[in-house]
Design a protein around this motif. Sequence first.
Motif, PDB file in Angstrom:
ATOM      1  N   VAL A  64       0.839  -1.209   0.000  1.00  0.00           N
ATOM      2  CA  VAL A  64       0.000   0.000   0.000  1.00  0.00           C
ATOM      3  C   VAL A  64       0.876   1.262   0.000  1.00  0.00           C
ATOM      4  O   VAL A  64       0.569   2.241  -0.683  1.00  0.00           O
ATOM      5  CB  VAL A  64      -0.963  -0.017   1.213  1.00  0.00           C
ATOM      6  CG1 VAL A  64      -1.651   1.327   1.400  1.00  0.00           C
ATOM      7  CG2 VAL A  64      -2.007  -1.121   1.042  1.00  0.00           C
ATOM      8  N   GLN A  65       1.979   1.207   0.735  1.00  0.00           N
ATOM      9  CA  GLN A  65       2.895   2.355   0.781  1.00  0.00           C
ATOM     10  C   GLN A  65       3.475   2.660  -0.611  1.00  0.00           C
ATOM     11  O   GLN A  65       3.502   3.819  -1.039  1.00  0.00           O
ATOM     12  CB  GLN A  65       4.018   2.042   1.765  1.00  0.00           C
ATOM     13  CG  GLN A  65       4.931   3.211   2.067  1.00  0.00           C
ATOM     14  CD  GLN A  65       6.158   2.767   2.868  1.00  0.00           C
ATOM     15  OE1 GLN A  65       6.222   1.641   3.368  1.00  0.00           O
ATOM     16  NE2 GLN A  65       7.134   3.633   2.957  1.00  0.00           N
TER      17      GLN A  65
ATOM     18  N   ASP B  38       0.714   4.058  -2.747  1.00  0.00           N
ATOM     19  CA  ASP B  38       0.409   5.452  -2.370  1.00  0.00           C
ATOM     20  C   ASP B  38       1.403   6.413  -3.015  1.00  0.00           C
ATOM     21  O   ASP B  38       1.028   7.477  -3.515  1.00  0.00           O
ATOM     22  CB  ASP B  38       0.447   5.627  -0.841  1.00  0.00           C
ATOM     23  CG  ASP B  38      -0.881   5.252  -0.196  1.00  0.00           C
ATOM     24  OD1 ASP B  38      -1.894   5.149  -0.927  1.00  0.00           O
ATOM     25  OD2 ASP B  38      -0.914   5.059   1.038  1.00  0.00           O
ATOM     26  N   ARG B  39       2.677   6.010  -3.018  1.00  0.00           N
ATOM     27  CA  ARG B  39       3.698   6.847  -3.666  1.00  0.00           C
ATOM     28  C   ARG B  39       3.447   6.942  -5.163  1.00  0.00           C
ATOM     29  O   ARG B  39       3.601   8.005  -5.755  1.00  0.00           O
ATOM     30  CB  ARG B  39       5.088   6.241  -3.445  1.00  0.00           C
ATOM     31  CG  ARG B  39       5.674   6.641  -2.134  1.00  0.00           C
ATOM     32  CD  ARG B  39       7.194   6.447  -2.182  1.00  0.00           C
ATOM     33  NE  ARG B  39       7.632   5.956  -0.898  1.00  0.00           N
ATOM     34  CZ  ARG B  39       8.363   4.859  -0.683  1.00  0.00           C
ATOM     35  NH1 ARG B  39       8.789   4.141  -1.696  1.00  0.00           N
ATOM     36  NH2 ARG B  39       8.683   4.506   0.525  1.00  0.00           N
TER      37      ARG B  39
ATOM     38  N   ASP C  87       0.670   9.356  -5.745  1.00  0.00           N
ATOM     39  CA  ASP C  87       1.144  10.743  -5.633  1.00  0.00           C
ATOM     40  C   ASP C  87       1.817  11.175  -6.931  1.00  0.00           C
ATOM     41  O   ASP C  87       1.574  12.260  -7.455  1.00  0.00           O
ATOM     42  CB  ASP C  87       2.146  10.882  -4.476  1.00  0.00           C
ATOM     43  CG  ASP C  87       1.453  10.833  -3.118  1.00  0.00           C
ATOM     44  OD1 ASP C  87       0.230  11.047  -3.078  1.00  0.00           O
ATOM     45  OD2 ASP C  87       2.138  10.573  -2.109  1.00  0.00           O
TER      46      ASP C  87
ATOM     47  N   GLN D 191      -8.058   9.921  -7.272  1.00  0.00           N
ATOM     48  CA  GLN D 191      -6.991   9.536  -6.354  1.00  0.00           C
ATOM     49  C   GLN D 191      -7.570   8.927  -5.078  1.00  0.00           C
ATOM     50  O   GLN D 191      -7.109   7.886  -4.597  1.00  0.00           O
ATOM     51  CB  GLN D 191      -6.174  10.788  -6.016  1.00  0.00           C
ATOM     52  CG  GLN D 191      -5.219  10.611  -4.885  1.00  0.00           C
ATOM     53  CD  GLN D 191      -3.839  11.120  -5.265  1.00  0.00           C
ATOM     54  OE1 GLN D 191      -3.487  11.130  -6.423  1.00  0.00           O
ATOM     55  NE2 GLN D 191      -3.068  11.543  -4.303  1.00  0.00           N
TER      56      GLN D 191
ATOM     57  N   ARG E 121      -7.149   5.071  -3.877  1.00  0.00           N
ATOM     58  CA  ARG E 121      -6.466   4.854  -2.593  1.00  0.00           C
ATOM     59  C   ARG E 121      -7.299   3.939  -1.684  1.00  0.00           C
ATOM     60  O   ARG E 121      -6.787   2.993  -1.089  1.00  0.00           O
ATOM     61  CB  ARG E 121      -6.242   6.189  -1.898  1.00  0.00           C
ATOM     62  CG  ARG E 121      -4.876   6.360  -1.303  1.00  0.00           C
ATOM     63  CD  ARG E 121      -4.744   7.693  -0.607  1.00  0.00           C
ATOM     64  NE  ARG E 121      -4.140   8.736  -1.429  1.00  0.00           N
ATOM     65  CZ  ARG E 121      -2.838   8.794  -1.715  1.00  0.00           C
ATOM     66  NH1 ARG E 121      -2.002   7.894  -1.264  1.00  0.00           N
ATOM     67  NH2 ARG E 121      -2.361   9.754  -2.466  1.00  0.00           N
TER      68      ARG E 121
ATOM     69  N   GLY F 122      -6.321   0.013  -0.579  1.00  0.00           N
ATOM     70  CA  GLY F 122      -6.213  -0.304   0.843  1.00  0.00           C
ATOM     71  C   GLY F 122      -7.100  -1.484   1.214  1.00  0.00           C
ATOM     72  O   GLY F 122      -6.659  -2.427   1.887  1.00  0.00           O
TER      73      GLY F 122
END
Length: 126
Positions: A89-90, A93-94, A97, A106, A110, A114
Amino acid sequence: MEEHEVYPIIGSEGFARLVAAFYRQVPGDDLLGPMYPADDFPGAEQRLRDFLIYRFGGPPLYIEQRGHPRLRMRHAPFPIGQGARDRWVQLMDRALDEAAFPADVQQLLRAFFGAMATFLVNRPGH
Ligand code: HEM
């Protein structure tokens, strides 16, 4: 906003950009890198991209090539605990972005990533 409205907004190009930004980070990741097929990153990138295009209102290329997604079954060989889930997920997320989609897109993506990542946890103790 509804899920099938995402594809008309960002198109195949948007999903390609997102997934490329995600996979750029994977080979160097200590936790996720070793899980992915070292000799087939382009194939893995294509499978995730086609799945997302299909899932969010675009052409069903994924289904034509791979059949029903059955994502829990397809992830069974990979040990996905909370740590791997959070890392995935990290990185995504990047990538989100970096892709800089409109705010509502977005936000929807997201939330989807998740929830789906939580659903795919198959070694809860790890
Ligand atoms: C929770 C952490 C996750 C881990 C550790 C993980 C890991 C993997 C790995 C190692 C593969 C094999 C790469 C390949 O050869 O295609 C894969 C495939 C795939 N993953 Fe994940 N994944 C995770 C979450 C997700 C999420 C949230 C989604 C949905 C958005 C997803 C969608 C897919 C798809 C569509 C494939 C290709 C399946 C196929 O057709 O064989 N994964 N994943």
